[in-house]
Design an enzyme around this catalytic site. Structure first.
Site, PDB file in Angstrom:
ATOM      1  N   CYS A   1     -17.753 -21.494  27.166  1.00  0.00           N
ATOM      2  CA  CYS A   1     -17.893 -22.362  26.002  1.00  0.00           C
ATOM      3  C   CYS A   1     -16.680 -23.257  25.786  1.00  0.00           C
ATOM      4  CB  CYS A   1     -18.185 -21.544  24.750  1.00  0.00           C
ATOM      5  SG  CYS A   1     -16.874 -20.390  24.291  1.00  0.00           S
TER       6      CYS A   1
ATOM      7  N   HIS B   1     -15.689 -18.279  19.936  1.00  0.00           N
ATOM      8  CA  HIS B   1     -16.718 -19.161  20.488  1.00  0.00           C
ATOM      9  C   HIS B   1     -16.426 -20.607  20.094  1.00  0.00           C
ATOM     10  CE1 HIS B   1     -20.496 -20.444  22.109  1.00  0.00           C
ATOM     11  NE2 HIS B   1     -20.910 -20.896  20.930  1.00  0.00           N
TER      12      HIS B   1
END
Length: 780
Positions: free
Chosen positions: A431, A695
């Site tokens: 990510c 994230h």
């Protein structure tokens, strides 16, 4: 989440406060922080973290009490059990240098229980996982014991249920570098030394150990040939042809002493010979039919394709010439995939450099231009972007079509980008890379120069992957498959920048530094002026004085306060400004909310150029850093005055001690007055990276309207379990404009969990801001 890229040191004497650590302790500082603090010399003090300490608070150390270490040296030393031992081996020095030269397959001896045991290195690396709080766990060596020393070990290569290498029970040892020594090559010993053989004594099928470039390798003799001179006085020369059992490359030696090696299992000479010959550059099965296109159009760095037995293979011409024993013009190709036979060597002679198994030598007439694309560059000065126009060829109908890849325009965003399975597909802890690449290239061209600049041969495949497999599909179709991201990560890992690029999550600044600095050698984006010296940088980490009074800051305020604290100026207007917010990963945020500044006014942050008096608007002559935090002038903005206003301001009793500094005014400007319409230098926001619970996601400001915002998450959803795939998603988030239009007081009262849509993530989780200059990007 893994730790950021770090700069490592060893403590060589007791610090001022004895309770912190002992000499021999390994400490570190974030690379981004170190780069922002240092110029041409080390600061007198550094705020560092100790590897062995569970405390995350930084400790201040005198620079004279620490010595720098490479990451490899720090990992080797960290494996030792005590600080005293670490300091002793650091000062010894030679053993560290020898240890860095060891590789898997090296013959060594290891001290174990007072005995010196013989073995072969089978594993080099950590035996425990790193973490954010413990970025180093130490480098260990896995040794497989040999000969009479088999059975004297204590492992079969398994540590804590993890297989690090394989050997029989009690035939392995995990050791630190301090206990092992490489075996002195017997080729350096006299001919009558024990275990040595002359080339006259070797026959096909003998298993041997040989040394090339100080590396220990194992192989099998395939052939022994004798060449006699034309004159009686000329000595007979003996040539050996040895096949490596690891890389399957073919080596030749002349009158070289080799030693036999018992550790290599017997391999059938017939099978081995067939394998090597199949990979021999002269015997590689290719389609040798002359191409219809004149090969004279091909030159160095041409992108070509060839037909091998397995099918088509693609690559770049790195060398053109003739090879020994061959009359026809040959081409040395660096292939995209591992379909080659060497690292650019031909019969043990270096022709060009490339990664192992990527080189292939082939007749030039057997090469064809890459049918997938042929590209040329256009510069659209009206649209302010660099455009690549690849020609994608339909081989069946022999037709081509143009596929333009400028950034996605404001009008195209809803058609190309919005929806599920849009953007960049996440692929196992990717990510950070997905969000960074999407932010940089989806709707902006400010860094497109890195896609086309001339690169070193070994770096061209990475640039090709970035351009053709990621940026082009993103801009053409609005979607990039996860396998292309994994391919890029694999290429970076093979380059040696990190052994965990394919498995672990990194920080965006670490990835950007590798790509822009180490791989593509892009000119630094920032030139910072401090004390008359200019420092280069790719990103800027915002640091604040602990006495700041900011509560709900804008990015403009943060940048100005940080520059004021560090005594910095911009030496020139940057084409791209990458700002890291004052936080460290998910562990620490200095502010609960940060207000995005859609524009950054950097006029007063420049070290040169005309500037306006903040009070009357005339040409400014002085700057007063002491006035910076004076509340009478507002919470932000550098304090710059003309001579008249400065005299009035500093006649106040509370400001008599201030010391204004003269500004560097360009020649040609009148000193008494200037128009009030001075053009100010501003940068526009085009993307924001955010992080929450490890994230990364990104926001893109893609158009001029206040509601022109999109949100991207590379792992928004998932289909299936272990064998499934991530579903990326891009969606509009016009709600952001609602909060940008609020007053600071209204915004401060907003409860994050009650904010509409994804706006909370932009205001509360900002990690990195990306700004661009639409004028300067035309020249950089």
């Amino acid at each position: 989440m893994t730790s950021p890229n770090n700069r490592y040191f060893i403590l060589t004497k007791h610090p001022e406060y004895r309770g912190l650590a002992n000499p021999g302790s390994i400490c570190y500082i974030y690379e981004s922080m170190y780069s922002s603090l240092t110029g041409t010399c080390l600061p007198t003090k550094l705020h560092v973290n100790f590897v062995d300490s569970r405390a995350r608070s930084a400790c201040e150390l005198e620079s004279s009490s620490i010595q720098p270490l490479s990451k490899e040296e720090a990992e080797l030393l960290q494996a030792l059990s005590s600080d005293v031992e670490r300091l002793e081996w650091f000062r010894e020095g030679d053993a560290l240098r020898v240890a860095r030269g060891l590789s898997v397959g090296t013959a060594v001896t290891v001290d174990e229980g007072g005995e010196r045991l013989r073995g072969i290195v089978r594993y080099i690396g950590r035996i425990r996982d790193t973490s954010y709080s413990c970025p180093l766990t130490g480098t260990f060596f896995g040794i497989e014991l040999q000969g009479e020393d088999k059975g004297k070990g204590n492992t079969d290569g398994i540590y804590q249920s993890k297989v690090l290498f394989s050997c029989k029970k009690d035939c392995g040892i995990f050791s630190t570098f301090s206990r092992i020594r490489p075996v002195v090559p017997s080729s350096l010993s006299p001919p009558n030394a024990e275990h040595s053989q002359t080339t006259d004594e070797l026959v096909p099928g003998d298993r041997v150990t040989y040394f090339t470039a100080d590396n220990c390798r194992h192989g099998m003799v395939l052939d022994v040939q004798e060449e006699h001179g034309e004159h009686v006085s000329r000595k007979r020369a003996t040539f050996l042809f040895v096949a490596s059992l690891i890389s399957m490359q073919l080596f030749s030696f002349s009158s070289l002493y080799l030693m036999t090696c018992e550790a290599i299992p017997h391999i059938c000479i017939r099978n081995l010979t067939q394998t090597v010959l199949a990979l021999d550059p002269e015997r590689m099965e290719v389609d040798a039919t002359p191409v219809e296109k004149d090969s004279g159009d091909l030159s160095l760095n041409s992108v070509v394709e060839v037909t091998l037995k397995k099918g088509k293979s693609y690559g770049i011409i790195r060398w053109i010439g003739t090879l020994p024993g061959l009359k026809e013009t040959m081409a040395g190709l660096e292939l995209d995939e591992d379909d080659g036979v060497s690292d650019g060597t031909f019969k043990n002679e270096r022709i060009f450099d490339c990664p192992p198994k990527k080189a292939l030598f082939i007749k030039l007439r057997s090469c064809r231009p890459d049918s997938r694309f042929q590209s040329y560059l256009l510069v659209d000065t009206d649209a302010n972007y660099l455009m690549c126009v690849p020609v994608e060829t339909d081989e069946e109908h022999n037709t081509g079509k143009l596929a333009t890849v400028p950034p996605i325009s404001t009008e195209q965003v809803s058609q190309i980008l919005i929806g599920r399975m849009k953007g960049i597909q996440g692929h196992y802890n990717s990510c950070y890379m997905d969000a960074t690449l999407f932010s940089l290239f989806s709707c902006s061209s400010v860094l497109d120069a890195m896609l086309f600049k001339t690169t070193e041969p070994q770096d061209a495949p990475i640039q090709s992957t970035l351009l053709h497999d990621i940026v082009n599909p993103l801009r053409n179709k609005g979607f990039v498959e996860g396998r292309h991201i994994m391919k890029l990560r694999q290429q970076l890992q093979k380059h040696g920048y990190s052994e965990s690029f394919t498995t672990d999550e990194k920080d965006p600044e670490e990835f950007l530094t590798v790509i822009m600095h180490h791989i593509l050698a892009l000119d630094p984006l920032l030139k910072l002026s401090a004390g008359g010296k200019v420092q280069d940088s790719y990103c800027y980490q915002i640091f604040l004085d602990q006495n700041h009074r900011l509560v709900l800051p804008t990015v403009q305020q943060l940048l100005e306060h940080s520059f004021h604290t560090a005594g910095l100026k911009l030496a020139e207007v940057p084409s791209c400004l990458i700002l890291q917010m004052p936080r460290f990963g998910k562990k620490f945020k200095m502010f609960d909310k940060i207000i995005p500044s859609l524009e950054l006014d950097i006029t007063d942050l420049l070290s040169e150029g005309p500037q306006q008096c903040m009070l009357c608007g005339d040409l400014a002559h002085v700057e007063c850093t002491d006035c910076f935090k004076d509340p009478i002038f507002g919470q932000t903005g550098l304090k710059i005055f003309c001579r008249t206003c400065s005299s009035k301001v500093h006649s106040h009793p509370q400001r008599l001690s201030h010391q204004p500094v003269a500004l560097d005014i360009p020649k040609g400007y009148l000193s008494h007055s200037m128009p009030h319409t001075l053009i100010r230098d501003k940068l526009e926001l085009f993307a924001v990276l955010c992080i929450e619970t490890s994230h990364y996601v990104s926001f893109i400001k893609y158009g001029p309207n206040s509601q022109d915002w999109i949100f991207f998450d590379s792992m928004a959803d998932r289909e299936g379990e272990r064998d499934g795939f991530n579903i990326p998603e891009v969606h509009a988030c016009p709600e952001v404009s609602t909060y940008l239009e609020m007053s600071p007081a209204e915004l401060a009262n907003q409860v994050p969990r009650d904010m509409k849509g994804v706006a909370k993530r932009l205001f509360c989780d900002a990690y990195m801001y990306l700004y661009q200059s639409t004028s300067m990007c035309l020249y950089r």
